[in-house]
Enzyme design. Structure first.
Site, PDB file in Angstrom:
ATOM      1  N   CYS A  71     -10.521  39.021 -21.049  1.00 38.46           N
ATOM      2  CA  CYS A  71      -9.568  37.931 -20.819  1.00 38.46           C
ATOM      3  C   CYS A  71      -8.493  38.361 -19.816  1.00 38.46           C
ATOM      4  O   CYS A  71      -7.927  39.448 -19.935  1.00 38.46           O
ATOM      5  CB  CYS A  71      -8.925  37.510 -22.144  1.00 38.46           C
ATOM      6  SG  CYS A  71      -7.807  36.110 -21.947  1.00 38.46           S
ATOM      7  N   CYS A  75      -1.480  39.006 -23.345  1.00 39.85           N
ATOM      8  CA  CYS A  75      -0.889  38.929 -24.687  1.00 39.85           C
ATOM      9  C   CYS A  75      -0.854  40.338 -25.317  1.00 39.85           C
ATOM     10  O   CYS A  75      -1.911  40.960 -25.505  1.00 39.85           O
ATOM     11  CB  CYS A  75      -1.694  37.971 -25.562  1.00 39.85           C
ATOM     12  SG  CYS A  75      -2.032  36.395 -24.739  1.00 39.85           S
ATOM     13  N   CYS A  78      -3.255  41.612 -28.144  1.00 38.91           N
ATOM     14  CA  CYS A  78      -4.663  41.206 -28.166  1.00 38.91           C
ATOM     15  C   CYS A  78      -5.649  42.241 -27.632  1.00 38.91           C
ATOM     16  O   CYS A  78      -5.542  42.697 -26.487  1.00 38.91           O
ATOM     17  CB  CYS A  78      -4.834  39.906 -27.387  1.00 38.91           C
ATOM     18  SG  CYS A  78      -6.520  39.266 -27.543  1.00 38.91           S
ATOM     19  N   CYS A 115     -14.858  27.994 -36.976  1.00 39.49           N
ATOM     20  CA  CYS A 115     -13.906  28.045 -35.865  1.00 39.49           C
ATOM     21  C   CYS A 115     -14.438  28.941 -34.752  1.00 39.49           C
ATOM     22  O   CYS A 115     -14.692  30.128 -34.974  1.00 39.49           O
ATOM     23  CB  CYS A 115     -12.565  28.559 -36.378  1.00 39.49           C
ATOM     24  SG  CYS A 115     -11.331  28.631 -35.070  1.00 39.49           S
ATOM     25  N   CYS A 146     -13.770  23.636 -35.505  1.00 37.05           N
ATOM     26  CA  CYS A 146     -12.495  24.041 -34.902  1.00 37.05           C
ATOM     27  C   CYS A 146     -12.825  24.897 -33.685  1.00 37.05           C
ATOM     28  O   CYS A 146     -13.838  25.603 -33.681  1.00 37.05           O
ATOM     29  CB  CYS A 146     -11.673  24.842 -35.916  1.00 37.05           C
ATOM     30  SG  CYS A 146     -10.129  25.478 -35.225  1.00 37.05           S
ATOM     31  N   CYS A 206      -4.138  22.845 -35.239  1.00 37.78           N
ATOM     32  CA  CYS A 206      -4.014  24.108 -35.969  1.00 37.78           C
ATOM     33  C   CYS A 206      -3.114  24.988 -35.121  1.00 37.78           C
ATOM     34  O   CYS A 206      -3.500  25.388 -34.022  1.00 37.78           O
ATOM     35  CB  CYS A 206      -5.394  24.742 -36.161  1.00 37.78           C
ATOM     36  SG  CYS A 206      -5.316  26.372 -36.932  1.00 37.78           S
ATOM     37  N   ARG A 278      -2.374  29.023 -43.651  1.00 34.19           N
ATOM     38  CA  ARG A 278      -3.481  29.978 -43.746  1.00 34.19           C
ATOM     39  C   ARG A 278      -2.996  31.419 -43.693  1.00 34.19           C
ATOM     40  O   ARG A 278      -2.321  31.824 -42.749  1.00 34.19           O
ATOM     41  CB  ARG A 278      -4.508  29.741 -42.625  1.00 34.19           C
ATOM     42  CG  ARG A 278      -5.708  30.684 -42.749  1.00 34.19           C
ATOM     43  CD  ARG A 278      -6.820  30.400 -41.755  1.00 34.19           C
ATOM     44  NE  ARG A 278      -7.237  29.031 -41.850  1.00 34.19           N
ATOM     45  CZ  ARG A 278      -7.331  28.200 -40.808  1.00 34.19           C
ATOM     46  NH1 ARG A 278      -7.051  28.623 -39.606  1.00 34.19           N
ATOM     47  NH2 ARG A 278      -7.722  26.959 -40.985  1.00 34.19           N
TER      48      ARG A 278
HETATM   49  N1  SAM Z   1      -7.812  32.934 -25.887  1.00 35.33           N
HETATM   50  C1  SAM Z   1      -7.346  31.819 -26.603  1.00 35.33           C
HETATM   51  C2  SAM Z   1      -5.839  31.766 -26.649  1.00 35.33           C
HETATM   52  O1  SAM Z   1      -5.216  32.804 -26.769  1.00 35.33           O
HETATM   53  O2  SAM Z   1      -5.260  30.686 -26.562  1.00 35.33           O
HETATM   54  C3  SAM Z   1      -7.901  31.701 -28.008  1.00 35.33           C
HETATM   55  C4  SAM Z   1      -8.179  32.934 -28.841  1.00 35.33           C
HETATM   56  S1  SAM Z   1      -6.766  33.925 -29.281  1.00 35.33           S
HETATM   57  C5  SAM Z   1      -7.498  35.444 -29.788  1.00 35.33           C
HETATM   58  C6  SAM Z   1      -6.177  33.141 -30.759  1.00 35.33           C
HETATM   59  C7  SAM Z   1      -4.992  33.729 -31.474  1.00 35.33           C
HETATM   60  O3  SAM Z   1      -5.372  34.893 -32.196  1.00 35.33           O
HETATM   61  C8  SAM Z   1      -3.798  34.184 -30.687  1.00 35.33           C
HETATM   62  O4  SAM Z   1      -2.979  33.138 -30.251  1.00 35.33           O
HETATM   63  C9  SAM Z   1      -3.076  35.049 -31.704  1.00 35.33           C
HETATM   64  O5  SAM Z   1      -2.164  34.275 -32.455  1.00 35.33           O
HETATM   65  C10 SAM Z   1      -4.197  35.561 -32.593  1.00 35.33           C
HETATM   66  N2  SAM Z   1      -4.375  37.020 -32.446  1.00 35.33           N
HETATM   67  C11 SAM Z   1      -4.966  37.655 -31.415  1.00 35.33           C
HETATM   68  N3  SAM Z   1      -4.931  38.989 -31.574  1.00 35.33           N
HETATM   69  C12 SAM Z   1      -4.305  39.216 -32.752  1.00 35.33           C
HETATM   70  C13 SAM Z   1      -3.926  40.403 -33.460  1.00 35.33           C
HETATM   71  N4  SAM Z   1      -4.191  41.621 -32.994  1.00 35.33           N
HETATM   72  N5  SAM Z   1      -3.299  40.262 -34.638  1.00 35.33           N
HETATM   73  C14 SAM Z   1      -2.994  39.034 -35.118  1.00 35.33           C
HETATM   74  N6  SAM Z   1      -3.316  37.875 -34.489  1.00 35.33           N
HETATM   75  C15 SAM Z   1      -3.940  37.967 -33.306  1.00 35.33           C
HETATM   76  C1  DTB Z   2      -5.523  32.605 -35.523  1.00 37.16           C
HETATM   77  O1  DTB Z   2      -4.361  32.203 -35.694  1.00 37.16           O
HETATM   78  N1  DTB Z   2      -5.979  33.808 -35.878  1.00 37.16           N
HETATM   79  C2  DTB Z   2      -7.365  33.974 -35.521  1.00 37.16           C
HETATM   80  C3  DTB Z   2      -7.729  32.562 -34.981  1.00 37.16           C
HETATM   81  N2  DTB Z   2      -6.480  31.879 -34.979  1.00 37.16           N
HETATM   82  C4  DTB Z   2      -8.468  32.427 -33.733  1.00 37.16           C
HETATM   83  C5  DTB Z   2      -7.628  35.126 -34.632  1.00 37.16           C
HETATM   84  C6  DTB Z   2      -7.167  36.448 -35.170  1.00 37.16           C
HETATM   85  C7  DTB Z   2      -7.601  37.521 -34.223  1.00 37.16           C
HETATM   86  C8  DTB Z   2      -7.311  38.891 -34.727  1.00 37.16           C
HETATM   87  C9  DTB Z   2      -7.725  39.950 -33.766  1.00 37.16           C
HETATM   88  C10 DTB Z   2      -9.186  39.987 -33.465  1.00 37.16           C
HETATM   89  O2  DTB Z   2     -10.019  39.957 -34.400  1.00 37.16           O
HETATM   90  O3  DTB Z   2      -9.549  40.113 -32.284  1.00 37.16           O
HETATM   91 FE1  SF4 Z   3      -6.727  36.176 -23.920  1.00 31.95          FE
HETATM   92 FE2  SF4 Z   3      -6.268  37.373 -26.219  1.00 31.95          FE
HETATM   93 FE3  SF4 Z   3      -4.275  36.122 -24.986  1.00 31.95          FE
HETATM   94 FE4  SF4 Z   3      -6.285  34.685 -26.087  1.00 31.95          FE
HETATM   95  S1  SF4 Z   3      -4.814  35.968 -27.179  1.00 31.95           S
HETATM   96  S2  SF4 Z   3      -5.348  34.404 -24.069  1.00 31.95           S
HETATM   97  S3  SF4 Z   3      -8.001  36.105 -25.762  1.00 31.95           S
HETATM   98  S4  SF4 Z   3      -5.379  37.940 -24.208  1.00 31.95           S
END
Ligand code: SAM
Ligand code: DTB
Ligand code: SF4
Length: 331
Positions: A71, A75, A78, A115, A146, A206, A278
């Site tokens: 990606c 963030c 992430c 989802c 979702c 959501c 959740r």
């Molecule tokens: N890429 C898309 C976006 O960010 O809009 C969708 C997938 S993204 C992984 C969805 C959500 O997962 C993020 O907004 C964040 O709140 C959550 N998330 C990602 N990495 C995480 C982590 N290490 N711990 C907790 N929540 C996480």
């Molecule tokens: C949300 O709030 N948490 C989920 C889902 N929406 C997409 C994602 C959590 C991701 C945790 C880190 C990972 O597994 O990569």
């Molecule tokens: Fe990309 Fe992760 Fe940010 Fe979603 S949360 S936009 S997958 S870097």
């Protein structure tokens, strides 16, 4: 007398019957909830919970990463950002049949919602075409659908809705004041704009966030105030406890005490009385007793199945055993 409305009379009527959007939660009022004695806060949250929900029912959503890694966004939490060396390898969009197999397995295990998550800044039009087929296929299995695909462009939400998408997940992640410490490649307003499009398309929203990223309690209150002031409030609110992944900027973040996490769930329940709250990422690292307190505080939804997107989640067997201990039933 039937008088034409002037700006002044409109103002007057607005005061008599305040629109929902004017009944706003201030950050201070939310912070006052956080500051309640723990037992009073939990009692209040449980009381609100029972006004709107059966306290023994928990909704189960299973996640699938349909497009993993690579990606371009930054963030800080992430593991899927291309900017951090986390060991997650970039994969193409998953073939339709594999998605449907995963959805069938989720349904057989007892999930009610499936989802699909994609590591995109946002989908391209050709991605939308493929994801629409996935949505239609998953929906035809009798599951709620979702998707979380990043930022949407005008028209996309309507297309997803028409394909059968029930919920779109897009998180605010943190308070506006904290946001720029965590994400540089998209702004808070970008997120609000995608949420508006989802609402206008008639889908369920959501929307939640992450705690344990070094934010203050006031900033946690700030996130919950933002969520509570969305009008209408989101139907589903994921509260994630940061999963610390090596290689991400937040890998060594201290995190919050378990009691502060439980408080966050309780406050979310009070300010979002009709939303499913959740208990989301971070559950694998939580002792059962802490999860039990979260359910007592008003959490009534979980991610179910051994994987989140790239990190682990409790095994389904373990969750079934926990539900049996707590007399909880899947919704
Ligand atoms: N890429 C898309 C976006 O960010 O809009 C969708 C997938 S993204 C992984 C969805 C959500 O997962 C993020 O907004 C964040 O709140 C959550 N998330 C990602 N990495 C995480 C982590 N290490 N711990 C907790 N929540 C996480
Ligand atoms: C949300 O709030 N948490 C989920 C889902 N929406 C997409 C994602 C959590 C991701 C945790 C880190 C990972 O597994 O990569
Ligand atoms: Fe990309 Fe992760 Fe940010 Fe979603 S949360 S936009 S997958 S870097």
């Amino acid at each position: 007398m039937n008088q034409a409305a002037t700006p002044q009379t409109l103002q007057f009527h607005k005061k008599l019957v305040p629109h929902a959007s004017e009944q706003r939660w201030t950050v201070e009022a939310v912070a006052e909830l956080f500051a309640l004695p723990f037992n009073d806060l939990l009692f209040r949250a449980q009381t609100v919970h029972r006004e709107y929900f059966d306290p023994h029912k928990v909704q189960l959503s299973t996640l699938l990463s349909i497009k993993t890694g690579g990606c371009p966004e930054d963030c800080g939490y992430c593991p899927q950002s291309v900017r951090y060396d986390t060991g997650v390898t970039s994969q193409d969009l998953m073939p339709l049949e594999e998605v449907l197999d995963a959805a069938k397995a989720a349904k057989a295990a007892g999930a009610s919602r499936f989802c699909m998550g994609a590591a995109w800044r946002g989908p391209k039009q050709r991605d939308i075409e493929e994801v629409k087929q996935m949505i239609a296929g998953v929906k035809s299995l009798g599951l709620q659908t979702c998707a979380t695909l990043g930022m949407l462009k005008e028209g996309m939400a309507g297309e997803l809705k028409d394909a059968g998408l029930d919920y779109y997940n897009h998180n605010l992640d943190t308070a506006p004041e904290k946001y720029d410490d965590i994400i540089g490649t998209r702004g808070y307003d970008d997120r609000l704009d995608t949420l508006r499009q989802v609402r206008e398309a008639g889908m369920n929203v959501c929307c939640g966030g992450i705690v344990g990223m070094g934010e203050s309690r006031e900033e946690r209150a700030g996130l919950l105030a933002q969520l509570a002031n969305l009008d209408p409030q989101p139907e589903s609110v994921p509260i994630n406890n940061l999963v610390k992944v090596e290689g991400t900027p937040l890998a060594d973040q201290e995190g919050i005490d378990w009691s502060e996490f439980v408080r966050t769930i309780a406050v979310a329940r009070i300010v979002l009385p009709q939303s499913f709250v959740r208990l989301s990422a971070g559950r694998q690292q939580m002792p059962e007793a802490m999860q039990a307190l979260c359910f007592l505080a008003g959490a009534n939804s979980i991610f179910y199945g051994e994987k989140l997107l790239t990190t682990g989640n409790p095994e389904a067997d373990g969750d079934r055993a926990l539900f049996a201990k707590l007399d909880l039933q899947p919704l």
